[in-house]
Write a protein that holds these residues in place. Structure first.
Motif, PDB file in Angstrom:
ATOM      1  N   UNK A   3       0.812  -1.225   0.000  1.00 45.83           N
ATOM      2  CA  UNK A   3       0.000   0.000   0.000  1.00 45.83           C
ATOM      3  C   UNK A   3       0.843   1.271   0.000  1.00 45.83           C
ATOM      4  N   UNK A   4       1.993   1.225  -0.650  1.00 47.62           N
ATOM      5  CA  UNK A   4       2.859   2.384  -0.735  1.00 47.62           C
ATOM      6  C   UNK A   4       3.175   2.640  -2.209  1.00 47.62           C
ATOM      7  N   UNK A   5       2.542   3.664  -2.773  1.00 53.53           N
ATOM      8  CA  UNK A   5       2.687   3.950  -4.201  1.00 53.53           C
ATOM      9  C   UNK A   5       4.122   4.292  -4.579  1.00 53.53           C
ATOM     10  N   UNK A   6       4.818   5.006  -3.708  1.00 51.28           N
ATOM     11  CA  UNK A   6       6.201   5.380  -3.996  1.00 51.28           C
ATOM     12  C   UNK A   6       7.083   4.143  -4.094  1.00 51.28           C
ATOM     13  N   UNK A   7       6.973   3.245  -3.126  1.00 46.68           N
ATOM     14  CA  UNK A   7       7.780   2.032  -3.144  1.00 46.68           C
ATOM     15  C   UNK A   7       7.402   1.132  -4.316  1.00 46.68           C
ATOM     16  N   UNK A   8       6.123   1.083  -4.661  1.00 45.00           N
ATOM     17  CA  UNK A   8       5.692   0.288  -5.814  1.00 45.00           C
ATOM     18  C   UNK A   8       6.299   0.842  -7.102  1.00 45.00           C
ATOM     19  N   UNK A  22       5.397   9.781  -9.652  1.00 49.16           N
ATOM     20  CA  UNK A  22       4.881   8.723 -10.523  1.00 49.16           C
ATOM     21  C   UNK A  22       3.852   7.876  -9.782  1.00 49.16           C
ATOM     22  N   UNK A  23       4.160   7.513  -8.534  1.00 50.96           N
ATOM     23  CA  UNK A  23       3.227   6.707  -7.749  1.00 50.96           C
ATOM     24  C   UNK A  23       1.879   7.384  -7.624  1.00 50.96           C
TER      25      UNK A  23
END
Length: 58
Positions: A3-8, A22-23
């Motif tokens: 649930x972490x857009x940045x890490x994804x 980008x996330x």
């Protein structure tokens, strides 16, 4: 799924410098939001298959 857009975005190969932007942008895309919803449902009930899913980690 964390649930972490940045890490994804980073895991997907985007630059760490742009990952937060980008996330956030990806979360606004309908296809991405739909896939996240499918994955959340699947994680809540792994015994049921939820249609076709893209190979998406966000």
């Amino acid at each position: 799924m964390d649930n972490n857009a940045t890490q994804a975005a980073i895991r997907a190969g985007y630059s760490k410098n742009n990952a937060d932007k980008i996330g956030s942008e990806l979360l606004g895309k309908t296809r991405v939001a739909q896939e996240i919803a499918r994955q959340r449902i699947r994680n809540l009930n792994p015994s049921k298959s939820i249609g076709k899913t893209a190979n998406c980690d966000a």
